[in-house]
Enzyme design. Structure first.
Site, PDB file in Angstrom:
ATOM      1  N   SER A 148       0.843  -1.190   0.000  1.00 45.10           N
ATOM      2  CA  SER A 148       0.000   0.000   0.000  1.00 45.10           C
ATOM      3  C   SER A 148       0.878   1.240   0.000  1.00 45.10           C
ATOM      4  CB  SER A 148      -0.874  -0.002   1.257  1.00 45.10           C
ATOM      5  OG  SER A 148      -1.389   1.292   1.506  1.00 45.10           O
ATOM      6  N   TYR A 157      -0.844  -0.104  10.527  1.00 40.11           N
ATOM      7  CA  TYR A 157      -1.057  -0.487   9.130  1.00 40.11           C
ATOM      8  C   TYR A 157       0.119  -0.009   8.280  1.00 40.11           C
ATOM      9  CZ  TYR A 157      -3.565  -1.052   4.682  1.00 40.11           C
ATOM     10  OH  TYR A 157      -3.952  -1.428   3.423  1.00 40.11           O
TER      11      TYR A 157
END
Lengths: 254, 276
Positions: free
Chosen positions: B148, B161
């Site tokens: 990501s 994250y």
């Protein structure tokens, strides 16, 4: 064999500068294989013509022309001729480059300027000449030639490294400028490539080099084919501003 | 000659998180390119649906309920694949997620921290480790991880994250270096704004509208649109196929130019800044 239809370049015209080099030739043959009509241009008119002959031998249409990418007038004339003969340019591959290796002490200002002019100014001028046509049609693909040396240094290569570092960042900035027109701008980043057979057994330097590449082999021009087709096609429509390296995992540890 | 390299005819692919969103998009394009697909996720109804879509494309599909944070289940997933199809050529480590949005980042508990790291990072290793012996034995394999943009820049609402996805990016590179000699390519994809059922790209959210869980709006996307699921799938096919044999260890972004513009609002130009 099932192949995604979105990688087809049928009906597209690709303009490839530096198309006489082994890399330009491999890209030309790859894009032709995906269905594109090819215009090969280069300062090396003989090499460009040979590439065009090889493309035509695979039953795809090709034309070749001479261009000096450092000269805005020469570039405009060449682009005008391609548009006149083929009607459109969907894909621009900026493959013309000077590969120049010498120490700073031994490099003249003229040599440094030439590397920057062919590699960077040439890319800029070709984009500038083709851009309005792509913007008008709301679609286009630009593929620049970066290298692993866009992000790493090597001894005796300041001119080349500086020019290729510039290409990576030029690619990012132009991608933003043209994103809203449906034009993607990306770059191929080859690592250690060889343009012909290398005798790994005999050549000690080559043995050492190949040992340093996790995939244990140098890249060959054909290794550029798949990524070129992807970046040129509808499949790659949402990728822009990227330099994707093809390096057999070398940058992963060096 | 070159286009044929994109074909996945006869290949067996495992996709985790295949029940929806990007995982489903990847499964379907892999199938269109010729691969048979093993659909793995926790929610059986969803992967059953993806499997039916794969079969409707004329390929074989297998449903294996899998929680990727459990390494034993990842081993079982690979075992079930070998039992059904006899080999595994492609592994897409797509499953992930987990967020601490809305929570002060100094209040994340040990359990919450471990969960996010396990879900996004450990799961990738478990999957790669489980397929390694089989891919090494056949001298060829393609592992595609999903990272990501959060793994490349900070994210003030979700540090766990961000850390886990940064881990995926370097794990990808490290595994590529470690396994290149075995003929295995390991790459990752960092997708930008891809609208899903859960995540929507808002065209231009009203200030203070308080709409939850929206991705950076189209205003922040240089292409002024979100990605389409198929587009994630096409990139997955490139990296799964022989067309990318010399691409190894890469983190490939597909984000409409968002990251190279630093998510600056579109319309923001250097000359307008200089004129201020």
């Amino acid at each position: 064999m099932p192949v995604l239809k979105e990688i087809s370049l049928s009906g597209n015209v690709a303009l490839i500068t530096g198309g006489g080099s082994p890399w330009g030739r491999a890209i030309a043959l790859a894009l032709a294989d995906a269905g594109a009509t090819i215009a090969v241009v280069s300062t090396d008119a003989e090499g460009a013509a040979e590439t065009a002959r090889q493309v035509e031998a695979t039953s795809h249409r090709a034309l070749s022309a001479m261009v000096d990418v450092r000269d805005a007038g020469s570039v405009r004339t060449m682009v005008g001729r391609v548009l006149g003969e083929l009607g459109r340019i969907d894909i621009l591959v900026n493959g013309e480059e000077v590969i120049f290796g010498r120490s700073v002490a031994e490099t003249t200002a003229e040599e440094f300027r030439r590397a920057l002019e062919v590699n960077v100014l040439g890319t800029f001028l070709c984009c500038q000449a083709v851009g309005p046509h792509m913007m008008e049609r709301g679609r286009g693909r630009v593929i620049n030639m970066a290298t692993a040396l866009s992000v790493r240094g090597v001894v005796n290569a300041t001119a080349y490294c500086a020019s290729k570092g510039a290409i990576e960042n030029f690619t990012q900035a132009l991608a933003l400028e043209w994103a809203e027109y449906g034009i993607t701008v990306n770059a191929l980043g080859p690592g250690w490539f060889a343009d012909g057979p290398v005798d790994v057994e005999r050549d000690r330097a080559e043995r050492t080099l190949v040992r340093m590449i996790p995939q244990q082999r140098r890249g060959v021009p054909d290794d550029l084919a798949g990524l070129s087709i992807y970046m040129a096609s509808e499949a790659g429509a949402y990728m822009t501003g990227q330099t994707v390296f093809l390096d057999g995992a070398m940058l992963g540890h060096l | 000659m070159f286009t044929e390299r994109f074909s996945l005819d006869g290949k067996i692919a495992i996709v985790t998180g295949a029940g929806r969103g990007l995982g489903r998009g990847q499964s379907l394009e892999l199938a269109k390119a010729g691969a048979d697909v093993v659909c793995a996720a926790r929610t059986v109804e969803e992967i059953t649906e993806t499997a039916a879509m794969v079969r409707a494309l004329g390929r074989r599909a297998l449903v294996v309920q899998t929680d990727v944070i459990d390494s034993a289940q990842m081993e079982r997933l690979v075992g079930a694949t070998l039992a059904e199809f006899g080999k595994v050529d492609i592994l897409v480590n797509n499953a992930g997620g987990g967020g601490m949005q809305g929570k002060p980042q100094h209040e994340i508990t040990d359990d919450e921290w471990r969960y996010v790291i396990d879900l996004n990072l450990s799961s990738v290793y478990y999957g790669a480790r489980a397929v390694y012996p089989h891919m090494a034995k056949q001298g060829k394999g393609k592992i595609i991880n999903v990272a990501s943009a959060s793994g490349m820049r900070g994210d003030r609402r979700n540090v766990a994250y961000a850390a886990s996805k940064a881990g995926v990016i370097n794990l990808t590179s490290a595994l590529a270096v470690a396994w290149a000699r075995d003929g295995i390519n390991v790459n990752c994809i960092s997708p930008g704004p891809f609208p899903t059922e859960r995540w929507q790209v808002t065209p231009e959210p009203a200030p203070g509208s308080g709409r939850a869980r929206t991705l950076p709006s189209a205003r922040f996307s240089p292409m002024q649109r979100g990605g389409r699921m198929e587009e994630m799938g096409y990139l997955c096919v490139l990296l799964a196929s022989n067309a990318s044999d010399y691409i190894n260890g890469q983190n490939v972004l597909i984000d409409g130019g968002a990251m190279v513009g630093g998510y600056a609002p579109t319309g923001y130009t250097l000359d307008s800044y200089l004129a201020e």
